[in-house]
Design an enzyme around this catalytic site. Structure first.
Site, short mmCIF file in Angstrom:
data_model
loop_
_atom_site.label_atom_id
_atom_site.label_comp_id
_atom_site.label_asym_id
_atom_site.label_seq_id
_atom_site.Cartn_x
_atom_site.Cartn_y
_atom_site.Cartn_z
N HIS A 139 -13.69 -11.72 -45.75
CA HIS A 139 -12.81 -12.34 -46.72
C HIS A 139 -11.43 -12.62 -46.10
O HIS A 139 -10.89 -13.73 -46.25
CB HIS A 139 -12.66 -11.43 -47.94
CG HIS A 139 -11.67 -11.93 -48.96
ND1 HIS A 139 -12.05 -12.72 -50.03
CD2 HIS A 139 -10.33 -11.75 -49.07
CE1 HIS A 139 -10.97 -13.02 -50.74
NE2 HIS A 139 -9.91 -12.44 -50.18
N GLU A 140 -10.88 -11.64 -45.41
CA GLU A 140 -9.56 -11.81 -44.81
C GLU A 140 -9.59 -12.83 -43.67
O GLU A 140 -8.69 -13.67 -43.55
CB GLU A 140 -9.02 -10.46 -44.31
CG GLU A 140 -8.81 -9.43 -45.40
CD GLU A 140 -7.96 -9.92 -46.55
OE1 GLU A 140 -7.09 -10.79 -46.33
OE2 GLU A 140 -8.15 -9.45 -47.68
N HIS A 143 -9.50 -16.37 -44.96
CA HIS A 143 -8.17 -16.89 -45.29
C HIS A 143 -7.54 -17.55 -44.06
O HIS A 143 -6.91 -18.61 -44.15
CB HIS A 143 -7.26 -15.76 -45.77
CG HIS A 143 -7.41 -15.41 -47.21
ND1 HIS A 143 -7.30 -16.33 -48.23
CD2 HIS A 143 -7.67 -14.21 -47.83
CE1 HIS A 143 -7.47 -15.73 -49.40
NE2 HIS A 143 -7.70 -14.45 -49.18
N GLU A 203 -8.77 -17.72 -53.26
CA GLU A 203 -9.45 -16.42 -53.20
C GLU A 203 -10.95 -16.59 -53.36
O GLU A 203 -11.74 -15.93 -52.68
CB GLU A 203 -8.90 -15.49 -54.29
CG GLU A 203 -7.49 -14.98 -54.04
CD GLU A 203 -7.39 -14.14 -52.78
OE1 GLU A 203 -8.35 -13.39 -52.48
OE2 GLU A 203 -6.37 -14.21 -52.09
#
Length: 273
Positions: A139-140, A143, A203
């Protein structure tokens, strides 16, 4: 400069920026606005990251090694995916770095432009397994790959320019509202009505891309919804209205993750690097 000249100048500038700053997010092909120099933003992020490393208590040893191993595996898988797909690799020029910050009360992680990833030790109580940690890391990393920081900074610039134009057109009425209320009313409206929904969209995109990157790297993405279920238990049912939040609600997050899981497993199997 009179109002007409100002509007002509700003209008031409905005058109020029819009024409030269259209881009798309990798894989999802979502349209993006990029007005800010990515190189400069990455350089600034690297400086801030160094200050964070100096200020915070960092953990070394097996847990950090685990985080770095997951990160490296994903770096390689992402690069190979874009190479095999004959697409531009959005991570070219990244200076990947991973740190583990000793804060047991922080169940979180964050990403900075250019591949700077920080994990707080508290999140390890939630991730539990390698696959769970890979879900958070994915997820990070997503980004960073999707250039979300560049996009957020660009959108802020666009909103500020737009607000100034409206203020001039209205004869300064927006400024008058701010002075009368004693707060940045327009900023608050834009935050709730524009930026928060936009951040929630990012997100959700990071959830989706993160699962893809974890799957490409050989991790079991069926562990992903379990993280959010455990997070709900840690939060003991406390939650903020999604409208007021920059993140989707846990319920919506889990629902979407479950909807994506099977297709991602089929469409993005582990890739050989």
């Amino acid at each position: 400069m009179d109002r007409r000249k100002f509007l002509t100048y700003v209008g031409c500038t905005c058109c020029s920026l819009a024409l030269n700053s259209c881009a798309t997010a990798p894989i999802t092909d979502r349209k993006q606005l990029k007005l800010i120099s990515e190189t400069k933003l990455n350089a600034r992020a690297a400086q801030i990251f160094e200050k964070i490393k100096e200020k915070e208590k960092l953990i070394t040893g097996p847990k950090l090694i685990q985080i770095k191993e997951i990160g490296k595996r994903m770096e390689n898988s992402i690069g190979e995916y874009f190479y095999q797909s004959k697409l531009d690799d959005p991570t070219i020029g990244f200076d990947w770095e991973y740190i583990l910050i000793d804060k047991k009360n922080m169940r979180n992680a964050f990403c900075m432009p250019g591949g700077k990833i920080a994990v707080f030790s508290g999140i390890l109580e939630v991730t539990k397994t390698i696959d769970g940690l890979a879900a958070v890391m994915g997820h990070e990393i997503a980004h960073a790959v999707a250039k979300h920081s560049v996009e957020r900074a660009s959108r802020s610039v666009a909103i500020n320019v737009g607000t100034n134009i409206v203020d001039v057109l209205s004869g300064g009425k927006l400024s008058q509202v701010n002075r009368t209320t004693g707060m940045n009313t327009i900023g608050m409206v834009s935050q709730l009505g524009i930026m928060n929904p936009f951040n929630r969209k990012q997100e959700t995109e990071a959830d989706y891309l993160g699962m893809i990157f974890a799957s490409l790297s050989g991790y079991d993405i069926r562990e992903t919804p379990k993280i959010w279920e455990r997070m709900q238990k840690f939060n003991k049912g406390k939650k903020q209205s999604e409208f007021l939040s920059t993140h989707p609600s846990p319920e919506n997050r889990i629902k979407k993750i479950n909807e994506w899981t099977n297709s991602i497993i089929l469409d993005y199997p582990p890739i050989k690097t």
